[in-house]
Design a protein around this motif. Sequence first.
Motif, short mmCIF file in Angstrom:
data_model
loop_
_atom_site.label_atom_id
_atom_site.label_comp_id
_atom_site.label_asym_id
_atom_site.label_seq_id
_atom_site.Cartn_x
_atom_site.Cartn_y
_atom_site.Cartn_z
N ILE A 27 -2.39 -1.93 1.28
CA ILE A 27 -2.84 -1.51 -0.05
C ILE A 27 -3.77 -0.31 0.07
N LEU A 28 -4.66 -0.36 1.05
CA LEU A 28 -5.59 0.75 1.26
C LEU A 28 -4.84 2.06 1.57
N TRP A 29 -3.83 2.00 2.42
CA TRP A 29 -3.06 3.20 2.74
C TRP A 29 -2.39 3.76 1.49
N PHE A 30 -1.79 2.89 0.66
CA PHE A 30 -1.13 3.37 -0.56
C PHE A 30 -2.14 3.93 -1.56
N VAL A 31 -3.31 3.31 -1.67
CA VAL A 31 -4.34 3.83 -2.57
C VAL A 31 -4.79 5.22 -2.09
N PHE A 33 -3.05 7.33 -0.43
CA PHE A 33 -1.96 8.26 -0.74
C PHE A 33 -2.02 8.67 -2.21
N LEU A 34 -2.15 7.68 -3.10
CA LEU A 34 -2.17 7.98 -4.54
C LEU A 34 -3.37 8.82 -4.95
N VAL A 35 -4.49 8.64 -4.28
CA VAL A 35 -5.69 9.43 -4.58
C VAL A 35 -5.49 10.88 -4.15
N GLN A 36 -4.76 11.10 -3.07
CA GLN A 36 -4.58 12.45 -2.54
C GLN A 36 -3.47 13.23 -3.22
N VAL A 37 -2.50 12.54 -3.82
CA VAL A 37 -1.35 13.24 -4.42
C VAL A 37 -1.78 14.28 -5.47
N PRO A 38 -2.72 13.98 -6.37
CA PRO A 38 -3.10 15.02 -7.35
C PRO A 38 -3.70 16.28 -6.71
N PHE A 39 -4.20 16.15 -5.50
CA PHE A 39 -4.82 17.28 -4.81
C PHE A 39 -3.88 17.89 -3.76
N TYR A 40 -2.57 17.65 -3.92
CA TYR A 40 -1.62 18.13 -2.91
C TYR A 40 -1.71 19.64 -2.72
N ASP A 44 -2.24 21.62 0.66
CA ASP A 44 -1.23 22.59 1.08
C ASP A 44 -1.85 23.95 1.37
N ASP A 45 -2.82 24.37 0.58
CA ASP A 45 -3.50 25.65 0.81
C ASP A 45 -4.20 25.69 2.16
N ARG A 46 -4.63 24.57 2.64
CA ARG A 46 -5.39 24.50 3.90
C ARG A 46 -4.56 23.95 5.08
N ASP A 47 -3.25 23.84 4.87
CA ASP A 47 -2.35 23.28 5.89
C ASP A 47 -2.78 21.90 6.34
N LEU A 48 -3.16 21.05 5.39
CA LEU A 48 -3.60 19.70 5.68
C LEU A 48 -2.72 18.65 4.99
N THR A 49 -1.49 19.01 4.68
CA THR A 49 -0.62 18.05 3.99
C THR A 49 -0.30 16.83 4.85
N TRP A 50 -0.52 16.95 6.14
CA TRP A 50 -0.26 15.80 7.02
C TRP A 50 -1.16 14.63 6.66
N TRP A 51 -2.32 14.89 6.04
CA TRP A 51 -3.19 13.80 5.60
C TRP A 51 -2.48 12.96 4.54
N VAL A 52 -1.84 13.63 3.59
CA VAL A 52 -1.14 12.93 2.52
C VAL A 52 0.01 12.11 3.09
N TRP A 53 0.81 12.75 3.96
CA TRP A 53 2.00 12.08 4.49
C TRP A 53 1.63 10.98 5.50
N THR A 54 0.49 11.12 6.14
CA THR A 54 0.03 10.05 7.03
C THR A 54 -0.29 8.79 6.24
N CYS A 55 -0.91 8.95 5.08
CA CYS A 55 -1.22 7.80 4.24
C CYS A 55 0.06 7.13 3.73
N LEU A 56 1.05 7.92 3.36
CA LEU A 56 2.32 7.34 2.92
C LEU A 56 3.01 6.61 4.07
N ALA A 57 3.00 7.21 5.25
CA ALA A 57 3.60 6.56 6.41
C ALA A 57 2.86 5.26 6.75
N GLY A 58 1.53 5.28 6.64
CA GLY A 58 0.75 4.07 6.89
C GLY A 58 1.12 2.97 5.92
N GLY A 59 1.32 3.31 4.67
CA GLY A 59 1.73 2.32 3.68
C GLY A 59 3.12 1.78 3.97
#
Length: 98
Positions: A27-31, A33-40, A44-59
Amino acid sequence: MAKWTPKHEAPEPLEGPVVATITGGTILWFVLFLVQVPFYGWFDDRDLTWWVWTCLAGGGLGLIGIWYVRKRDAAIKRHAAAVASGAAPGHPDDHPDA
């Protein structure tokens, strides 16, 4: 180089609320992910999208983990019930008359 050998036996593994722990982590991983999606765009501007996808993969992996620990917990309970009832828990191929 000398081979290392333990001087004492390993302790028994800790048992606890494994299913609840894995479910809470998933649940924490999915939360996260959902918190980070609006700030995608910011990620993306900082080449840190792996943070978002790591949370999705963790979920996603957490869902597999929930399935696994629920099956494991059920198997442990079946084994304990079989031992308590005196039935010999084992594989059907282990019996000589099978």
